[in-house]
Design a protein around this motif. Structure first.
Motif, PDB file in Angstrom:
ATOM      1  N   GLY A  45       0.815  -1.213   0.000  1.00  0.00           N
ATOM      2  CA  GLY A  45       0.000   0.000   0.000  1.00  0.00           C
ATOM      3  C   GLY A  45       0.847   1.261   0.000  1.00  0.00           C
ATOM      4  O   GLY A  45       0.556   2.221  -0.728  1.00  0.00           O
ATOM      5  N   ALA A  46       1.914   1.258   0.796  1.00  0.00           N
ATOM      6  CA  ALA A  46       2.806   2.413   0.832  1.00  0.00           C
ATOM      7  C   ALA A  46       3.493   2.611  -0.517  1.00  0.00           C
ATOM      8  O   ALA A  46       3.609   3.738  -1.013  1.00  0.00           O
ATOM      9  N   TYR A  47       3.930   1.518  -1.132  1.00  0.00           N
ATOM     10  CA  TYR A  47       4.618   1.627  -2.420  1.00  0.00           C
ATOM     11  C   TYR A  47       3.667   2.046  -3.545  1.00  0.00           C
ATOM     12  O   TYR A  47       4.052   2.790  -4.449  1.00  0.00           O
ATOM     13  N   LEU A  48       2.427   1.568  -3.507  1.00  0.00           N
ATOM     14  CA  LEU A  48       1.469   1.982  -4.542  1.00  0.00           C
ATOM     15  C   LEU A  48       1.214   3.482  -4.482  1.00  0.00           C
ATOM     16  O   LEU A  48       1.136   4.152  -5.520  1.00  0.00           O
ATOM     17  N   ALA A  49       1.091   4.015  -3.263  1.00  0.00           N
ATOM     18  CA  ALA A  49       0.919   5.460  -3.118  1.00  0.00           C
ATOM     19  C   ALA A  49       2.162   6.204  -3.592  1.00  0.00           C
ATOM     20  O   ALA A  49       2.074   7.254  -4.253  1.00  0.00           O
ATOM     21  N   TYR A  50       3.330   5.659  -3.282  1.00  0.00           N
ATOM     22  CA  TYR A  50       4.600   6.256  -3.720  1.00  0.00           C
ATOM     23  C   TYR A  50       4.694   6.273  -5.248  1.00  0.00           C
ATOM     24  O   TYR A  50       5.063   7.290  -5.855  1.00  0.00           O
ATOM     25  N   ILE A  51       4.346   5.141  -5.886  1.00  0.00           N
ATOM     26  CA  ILE A  51       4.410   5.048  -7.351  1.00  0.00           C
ATOM     27  C   ILE A  51       3.452   6.049  -7.999  1.00  0.00           C
ATOM     28  O   ILE A  51       3.806   6.758  -8.941  1.00  0.00           O
ATOM     29  N   ALA A  52       2.217   6.083  -7.465  1.00  0.00           N
ATOM     30  CA  ALA A  52       1.196   6.953  -8.067  1.00  0.00           C
ATOM     31  C   ALA A  52       1.579   8.424  -7.969  1.00  0.00           C
ATOM     32  O   ALA A  52       1.353   9.201  -8.909  1.00  0.00           O
ATOM     33  N   THR A  53       2.166   8.818  -6.838  1.00  0.00           N
ATOM     34  CA  THR A  53       2.486  10.229  -6.639  1.00  0.00           C
ATOM     35  C   THR A  53       3.845  10.601  -7.206  1.00  0.00           C
ATOM     36  O   THR A  53       3.966  11.527  -8.023  1.00  0.00           O
ATOM     37  N   SER A  54       4.889   9.895  -6.805  1.00  0.00           N
ATOM     38  CA  SER A  54       6.259  10.277  -7.160  1.00  0.00           C
ATOM     39  C   SER A  54       6.637   9.900  -8.586  1.00  0.00           C
ATOM     40  O   SER A  54       7.416  10.601  -9.228  1.00  0.00           O
ATOM     41  N   MET A  55       6.093   8.792  -9.084  1.00  0.00           N
ATOM     42  CA  MET A  55       6.492   8.320 -10.406  1.00  0.00           C
ATOM     43  C   MET A  55       5.477   8.653 -11.490  1.00  0.00           C
ATOM     44  O   MET A  55       5.833   8.772 -12.664  1.00  0.00           O
ATOM     45  N   MET A  56       4.194   8.803 -11.105  1.00  0.00           N
ATOM     46  CA  MET A  56       3.161   9.081 -12.096  1.00  0.00           C
ATOM     47  C   MET A  56       2.578  10.484 -11.962  1.00  0.00           C
ATOM     48  O   MET A  56       1.772  10.901 -12.790  1.00  0.00           O
ATOM     49  N   GLY A  57       2.960  11.194 -10.921  1.00  0.00           N
ATOM     50  CA  GLY A  57       2.544  12.581 -10.754  1.00  0.00           C
ATOM     51  C   GLY A  57       1.079  12.783 -10.418  1.00  0.00           C
ATOM     52  O   GLY A  57       0.525  13.854 -10.688  1.00  0.00           O
ATOM     53  N   MET A  58       0.444  11.807  -9.817  1.00  0.00           N
ATOM     54  CA  MET A  58      -0.974  11.936  -9.481  1.00  0.00           C
ATOM     55  C   MET A  58      -1.158  12.698  -8.171  1.00  0.00           C
ATOM     56  O   MET A  58      -0.268  12.704  -7.317  1.00  0.00           O
ATOM     57  N   SER A  67      -4.039   3.220  -3.924  1.00  0.00           N
ATOM     58  CA  SER A  67      -3.409   2.329  -2.948  1.00  0.00           C
ATOM     59  C   SER A  67      -4.444   1.432  -2.282  1.00  0.00           C
ATOM     60  O   SER A  67      -4.239   0.217  -2.144  1.00  0.00           O
ATOM     61  N   ILE A  68      -5.556   2.021  -1.870  1.00  0.00           N
ATOM     62  CA  ILE A  68      -6.602   1.245  -1.182  1.00  0.00           C
ATOM     63  C   ILE A  68      -7.187   0.173  -2.100  1.00  0.00           C
ATOM     64  O   ILE A  68      -7.278  -1.003  -1.721  1.00  0.00           O
ATOM     65  N   THR A 119      11.984   7.895  -0.420  1.00  0.00           N
ATOM     66  CA  THR A 119      11.367   9.014   0.292  1.00  0.00           C
ATOM     67  C   THR A 119       9.891   9.089  -0.059  1.00  0.00           C
ATOM     68  O   THR A 119       9.527   9.259  -1.227  1.00  0.00           O
ATOM     69  N   PHE A 120       9.047   8.961   0.949  1.00  0.00           N
ATOM     70  CA  PHE A 120       7.607   8.979   0.723  1.00  0.00           C
ATOM     71  C   PHE A 120       7.146  10.401   0.424  1.00  0.00           C
ATOM     72  O   PHE A 120       7.651  11.363   1.001  1.00  0.00           O
ATOM     73  N   PRO A 121       6.190  10.556  -0.483  1.00  0.00           N
ATOM     74  CA  PRO A 121       5.698  11.905  -0.821  1.00  0.00           C
ATOM     75  C   PRO A 121       5.144  12.646   0.392  1.00  0.00           C
ATOM     76  O   PRO A 121       4.617  12.027   1.328  1.00  0.00           O
ATOM     77  N   THR A 122       5.230  13.950   0.370  1.00  0.00           N
ATOM     78  CA  THR A 122       4.709  14.773   1.462  1.00  0.00           C
ATOM     79  C   THR A 122       3.248  15.097   1.190  1.00  0.00           C
ATOM     80  O   THR A 122       2.919  16.020   0.449  1.00  0.00           O
ATOM     81  N   TYR A 123       2.350  14.298   1.773  1.00  0.00           N
ATOM     82  CA  TYR A 123       0.922  14.529   1.607  1.00  0.00           C
ATOM     83  C   TYR A 123       0.407  15.591   2.576  1.00  0.00           C
ATOM     84  O   TYR A 123      -0.567  16.281   2.283  1.00  0.00           O
ATOM     85  N   ILE A 124       1.047  15.678   3.715  1.00  0.00           N
ATOM     86  CA  ILE A 124       0.621  16.630   4.752  1.00  0.00           C
ATOM     87  C   ILE A 124       1.801  17.542   5.075  1.00  0.00           C
ATOM     88  O   ILE A 124       2.913  17.051   5.292  1.00  0.00           O
ATOM     89  N   PRO A 125       1.611  18.836   5.094  1.00  0.00           N
ATOM     90  CA  PRO A 125       2.729  19.748   5.370  1.00  0.00           C
ATOM     91  C   PRO A 125       3.308  19.534   6.754  1.00  0.00           C
ATOM     92  O   PRO A 125       2.593  19.174   7.691  1.00  0.00           O
ATOM     93  N   GLY A 203      -0.424   1.755   5.637  1.00  0.00           N
ATOM     94  CA  GLY A 203       0.829   1.949   4.910  1.00  0.00           C
ATOM     95  C   GLY A 203       1.068   3.402   4.557  1.00  0.00           C
ATOM     96  O   GLY A 203       2.189   3.910   4.660  1.00  0.00           O
ATOM     97  N   VAL A 204       0.013   4.090   4.153  1.00  0.00           N
ATOM     98  CA  VAL A 204       0.125   5.522   3.839  1.00  0.00           C
ATOM     99  C   VAL A 204       0.440   6.315   5.105  1.00  0.00           C
ATOM    100  O   VAL A 204       1.282   7.228   5.093  1.00  0.00           O
TER     101      VAL A 204
END
Length: 291
Positions: A45-58, A67-68, A119-125, A203-204
Motif C-alpha cells: 500500500g505504501a509503495y502503490l501510493a509512492y508510485i502513483a504520486t512520485s512516479m506518475m505525478g498523481m 493504494s486502497i 522518500t515517501f511523498p509529502t501529503y501533509i505539510p 501503509g500511507v
C-alpha cells in the motif's frame, strides 16, 4: 505536558497498529486463519501510493484511493489463489503458505525497487498545531482522524448493514450461513478486501509518519499489529482497536521515558503477559471444544 504529548503520539501510532490489527482479526474471525502476509500488504500500500504520486505525478488523494483499491484487489487475489485451495487443510499448511506469500511479496518489491529506502511523498505539510499548550504534528492529527473515521465506518458496516450481518453469520457458522443463502466465498473475499484496504491506509500513514519506506517495513509492523489483535482478543474488532491503542501508547512511553532500545521488548512482554493471564485477550471469549 510531556506526558500528554507522548499519549497523543501513542494514540497516533496505536491507530496505525489498530487498522492493521483489524485486518488480522477480521480474517481470523471469518476465515479462521491468520494471514501473516498482511504485513506485506501494508508495504504494498505504501509503495502503490509512492508510485502513483512520485512516479506518475498523481494528486495525493488519487494516489491514496489507488493504494486502497490496489491492496483490496491484491487481498482478494491472494485469498483466491493461495488460501482458498487450502480451506479444508490443516492450520500448519495455511500458516506455511501465508509465510510464503509474505516472502514472495517482500522479494518482488525488493527486486523492483531495491533495498534502499525511498522518500515517501509529502501529503501533509510539516508543522504543528497548538492545543492548550500541547504541540501536535499535522501528521499525528490526521492519523488520529483517519483511524477514527475508518474504525467508526467499519463498525457501522459490520453491525448495521446486510453484508456486515452476513459476515458475522459466516463467522459464527459457515455451514448454517450457507444454508441460509449467504455466499460464503464472496463474503470471505470481501473480508480480505476490507482488511487489505485498511492495511493500505496504514501503509500511507506509516509513510507520512516516517517519511521513508522500504520492502521490509511490513515485517515488524505486521508483528506488532498481530500482537495488538491477540491482546484485544483475536476475532474482535473492538478488541483490535483497543489492542492497537494500548501497544502504541506503551511503545511511545517506553521510547520517551526508558529507551527506544527496549520498545520492542516491552511490546513482546505485553504479549507474553496477556497470554499468561488471559489467553483469549481482553475482549476474547474462551470457547470450549467438544471432543
Amino acid at each position: 505536558m510531556e506526558f500528554v504529548a507522548q499519549m497523543i503520539n501513542g494514540l497516533s501510532t496505536g491507530g496505525m497498529y489498530a487498522l492493521v490489527a483489524i485486518g488480522y482479526t477480521m480474517v481470523y474471525g471469518i476465515a479462521k486463519m491468520i494471514n501473516f502476509a498482511h504485513g506485506e500488504i501494508i508495504m504494498v500500500g505504501a509503495y502503490l501510493a509512492y508510485i502513483a504520486t512520485s512516479m506518475m505525478g498523481m494528486p495525493s488523494y488519487v494516489s491514496i484511493v489507488i493504494s486502497i483499491f490496489g491492496c483490496a484487489l491484491l487481498g482478494v487475489v491472494t485469498e483466491k489463489v493461495a488460501y482458498k485451495p487450502l480451506r479444508n487443510s490443516g492450520s500448519l499448511a495455511v500458516l506455511i503458505t501465508a509465510i510464503g506469500v509474505s516472502y514472495l511479496l517482500q522479494n518482488v518489491f525488493l527486486v523492483l525497487f531495491g533495498s534502499a529506502a525511498k522518500t515517501f511523498p509529502t501529503y501533509i505539510p510539516a508543522g504543528t498545531i497548538q492545543f492548550f499548550g500541547i504541540s501536535i504534528t499535522y501528521v499525528s492529527l490526521i492519523s488520529l482522524i483517519l483511524t477514527g473515521i475508518c474504525s467508526a465506518a467499519l463498525l457501522f458496516f459490520v453491525n448495521k448493514t446486510r453484508i456486515g450481518k452476513a459476515m458475522r453469520a459466516v463467522s459464527e457458522d459457515k455451514g448454517a450461513a450457507e444454508l441460509m443463502g449467504i455466499n460464503v466465498n464472496n463474503t470471505i473475499s470481501l473480508t480480505f478486501a476490507i482488511g487489505s484496504g485498511l492495511g493500505a491506509i496504514a501503509g500511507v500513514i506509516y509513510g507520512m509518519s516516517y517519511s521513508l519506506i522500504d520492502p521490509y517495513i511490513g515485517a515488524m509492523l505486521g508483528i506488532k499489529a498481530f500482537i495488538a489483535a491477540v491482546l484485544g482478543g483475536i476475532g474482535s474488532i473492538q478488541g483490535a482497536m483497543v489492542g492497537g491503542i494500548v501497544i502504541g501508547i506503551a511503545e511511545a512511553f517506553t521510547i520517551s521515558y526508558v529507551s527506544s532500545t527496549f520498545s520492542d521488548a516491552v511490546v513482546f512482554g505485553i504479549l507474553i503477559f496477556i497470554l499468561l493471564v488471559k489467553p483469549a485477550g481482553l475482549f476474547g471469549k474462551n470457547v470450549r471444544e467438544k471432543v
